[in-house]
Design a protein around this motif. Structure first.
Motif, short mmCIF file in Angstrom:
data_model
loop_
_atom_site.label_atom_id
_atom_site.label_comp_id
_atom_site.label_asym_id
_atom_site.label_seq_id
_atom_site.Cartn_x
_atom_site.Cartn_y
_atom_site.Cartn_z
N THR A 113 0.84 -1.20 0.00
CA THR A 113 0.00 0.00 0.00
C THR A 113 0.88 1.25 0.00
OG1 THR A 113 -1.73 -1.16 1.23
CG2 THR A 113 -1.83 1.24 1.19
N THR A 115 0.73 5.50 -0.04
CA THR A 115 -0.18 6.63 0.19
C THR A 115 0.60 7.91 0.46
OG1 THR A 115 -2.05 7.40 1.54
CG2 THR A 115 -0.32 6.18 2.68
N THR A 119 -3.76 10.21 -2.02
CA THR A 119 -3.87 9.12 -2.99
C THR A 119 -3.46 7.82 -2.33
OG1 THR A 119 -3.31 10.62 -4.81
CG2 THR A 119 -3.09 8.26 -5.22
N LEU A 121 -2.74 3.79 -3.12
CA LEU A 121 -2.52 2.78 -4.14
C LEU A 121 -2.29 1.44 -3.45
CD1 LEU A 121 0.10 4.73 -6.32
CD2 LEU A 121 -2.37 4.59 -6.71
N GLU A 268 3.53 4.04 -11.74
CA GLU A 268 2.30 4.54 -11.12
C GLU A 268 2.59 5.19 -9.77
OE1 GLU A 268 -2.17 2.89 -9.89
OE2 GLU A 268 -0.78 1.59 -11.00
N ILE A 269 3.49 4.58 -9.00
CA ILE A 269 3.85 5.15 -7.70
C ILE A 269 4.51 6.52 -7.88
CG2 ILE A 269 5.38 4.87 -5.70
CD1 ILE A 269 4.95 1.83 -5.98
N ALA A 272 2.08 9.24 -8.87
CA ALA A 272 1.29 9.72 -7.73
C ALA A 272 2.10 10.67 -6.87
CB ALA A 272 0.80 8.53 -6.90
#
Length: 568
Positions: A113, A115, A119, A121, A268-269, A272
């Motif tokens: 996880t 965060t 956001t 994820l 993606e990380i 974000a």
């Protein structure tokens, strides 16, 4: 009959005179002449190769995971065949060297996880990320650990390169790129040998450095090209039970978690966090790169169970006739992964490891038979089947740290890992050419067999740091590592590249690395003849080959030899 040829270092330009190959260095002019005997062909048994490879890779052996019934069967088979070949027990009357290990099995993995308070994820274990712990903790938990992108995660003072400079990562989770900063370079010039991977590019180094920096967790970004294998290899190799050496006093520090994330997960990380993976990757390739605090935290947890056990290296020796206290090594790893995760589409989950490395293990027996038939050479020949290579070269490292035969009395060696079973080739692939004077012995054997050497076509893969010879090289023992050829007699280099790609994509570290009765063994036997000539030539020689001037392992060998009253 033995003929002798005195080949000078400066003359070793024959089959290996390939400019710009995989870290190649010219032989030094000051090197002494090498005594390289000419060797007649050995009587090598194809039946031995087939029978042992078939047995070791059968479902009965269960994928030869250390500490299982498969190990018991493997050790018993090798002991029986070594003795029948005419070898003597290699460890003070015993055929085995005990290797203390601990097996850690992770279960109940929570999602990874990520965060930043706004956001959230979440990524699934196995398909999107994977991890292990080297610690003997029943519960591993990473809770709200700050994420820091540290480029390639390298701290190399001798190169003036430190990706950790100016950043404190204690208790944090570092995100690391795989390979070296200059892996995309076409040639071999650059701070990290250009296209050729250095040890700084290996995942093992990156985890070790993260631990030295005090990180709680380390996540490597998987990318197929610089890693040289797909995500399926990561998933199968890092899932299930993992074996590690038992830790003693004053052991080096450990992270709580070491893992991998898919490249698109990392993208993606970073997105974000307001960052771009491609832009950060480009920046990380430049000297003076500064780590980036991502302003996000990582959390996950899993449970572990433990099993302490003793695995075994199997050792046989053919004592020398004139210099029995001087040794030539032949190494291959007998182990594989046990079961594979995920299984094949047909449900098969046994990682039989037929090519990797039942073939290399069978080669130890076939070579032992041939050398025994030819009679004892002047130096002793050691045949060492090591355990737990797939877990990080553990059996080889254990022997190299606790040698049965002193390393300063060990002339050098040959490692055999995964023979090519697609038919004969005009060449052999040399991994790490130009590193040592053993190249001259290889040259002589190639000339005798009418073959040539091709440098490793993928130096960025760092293969020299990925098999058992590396454990001995780190201790200064000159080691050769040779793969099957790329230039097949039937189909040329295009066919050879296709064979290599098919194996990597569809069988390597997977359940379909299985024995095939239709295999063409002619190329294997040709390669085995080359190994026979090299090993016997080293064992009949009076020379002590060294690493070339400037090689990373030269200093260790010189120091070892300087303190020795015998041997080198």
């Amino acid at each position: 009959m033995i003929k002798r040829a005195f080949i000078f270092g400066a003359m070793a330009a024959g089959a290996l005179a390939l400019a710009g190959c995989d870290g190649m260095l010219p032989m030094g002019e000051a090197e002494a002449a090498l005594d390289i005997p000419e060797i007649e062909a050995g009587e090598l048994s194809e039946a031995t190769m087939i029978d042992i490879t078939r047995q070791l890779s059968s479902d009965e052996f269960g994928g030869r995971m250390p500490g299982t019934k498969g190990e018991e069967l493997t050790v018993a088979l090798l002991t029986e065949r070594f003795e029948a070949a005419g070898l003597q027990p290699g460890n003070n009357g015993s055929w085995v060297q005990e290797v203390p290990l601990i097996e850690i099995t992770g279960t109940n993995f929570a999602p990874l996880t990520i965060t930043n308070g706004e956001t959230d994820l979440a990524f699934d274990y196995g398909t999107e990320w994977t991890a292990v712990t080297y610690r003997e903790d029943a519960q591993t938990q990473i809770a709200n650990s700050d994420l820091v992108f540290v480029g390639y995660g390298i701290n190399a003072p001798e190169k003036g390169w430190n990706d950790y400079e100016g950043v404190d990562v204690k208790g944090k989770t570092v995100v690391i790129l795989v390979n070296d900063p200059d892996w995309e370079t076409e040639g071999l010039e650059g701070p990290f040998n250009g296209k050729a991977m250095t040890y700084y590019g290996r995942w093992s180094y990156k985890y070790e450095e993260a631990a030295r920096q005090g990180a709680a967790a380390a996540l490597i970004v998987h990318d197929t090209d610089p890693a040289s294998y797909g995500w399926n290899v990561v998933e199968s190799s890092w899932g299930g039970p993992q074996a590690y050496p038992q830790r003693g006093e004053n052991a080096p520090p450990l992270t709580s978690l070491n893992g991998w994330v898919q490249k698109e997960v990392a993208r993606e990380i970073l997105a974000a966090a307001g960052q771009d993976l491609d832009a950060l990757t480009a920046a990380a390739k430049t000297e003076g790169f500064e780590a980036v605090d991502l302003g996000m935290t990582a959390s996950t947890s899993f449970e572990s169970t433990f099993r302490s056990f003793t695995s075994q290296n199997v050792i046989g020796v053919l004592p020398g006739s004139e210099a029995p206290d001087e040794y030539v090594l032949h190494t291959a790893h007998w182990d594989h992964l046990g079961t594979c995760n995920p299984p094949a589409d047909d449900g098969d989950n046994i990682c039989n490891g037929a090519v990797d490395n039942a073939t290399g293990t069978a080669a130890l027996v076939a070579l032992a038979e041939a050398h025994a038939k030819a009679g004892a050479p002047r130096r002793s020949l050691v045949f060492l089947a090591v355990t737990a290579e797939e877990s990080g070269l553990l059996g080889a490292y254990y022997y190299a740290s606790n040698p049965v035969f002193p390393l300063d009395q060990t002339v050098g060696g040959i490692n055999m890992d995964a023979f090519q079973v697609a038919g004969p080739a005009k060449d052999v692939t040399v991994v790490g050419p130009g590193k040592s004077q053993l190249d001259a012995f290889l040259d002589a054997a190639l000339a005798a067999d009418g073959r040539v050497a091709t440098p490793n076509p993928k130096p960025e893969a760092g293969y020299y740091y990925r098999s058992d010879h590396f454990a001995f090289a780190k201790q200064g023992v000159p080691m050769l590592y040779i793969d099957g050829g790329e230039d097949l007699i039937d189909g040329g280099r295009e066919a050879g590249a296709a064979v290599a790609k098919d194996y990597t994509d569809n069988r390597y570290h997977g359940p379909k690395d299985e024995f095939n009765e239709e295999w063409d063994w002619s190329g294997v036997m040709a390669d085995l003849q080359l190994f026979y000539r090299i090993g016997r030539s080293m064992a009949m020689s009076t020379s002590w080959p060294n690493w070339n001037d400037g090689d990373e392992f030269r200093g260790v060998r010189d120091e070892s030899c300087a303190s020795s009253e015998a041997g080198c």
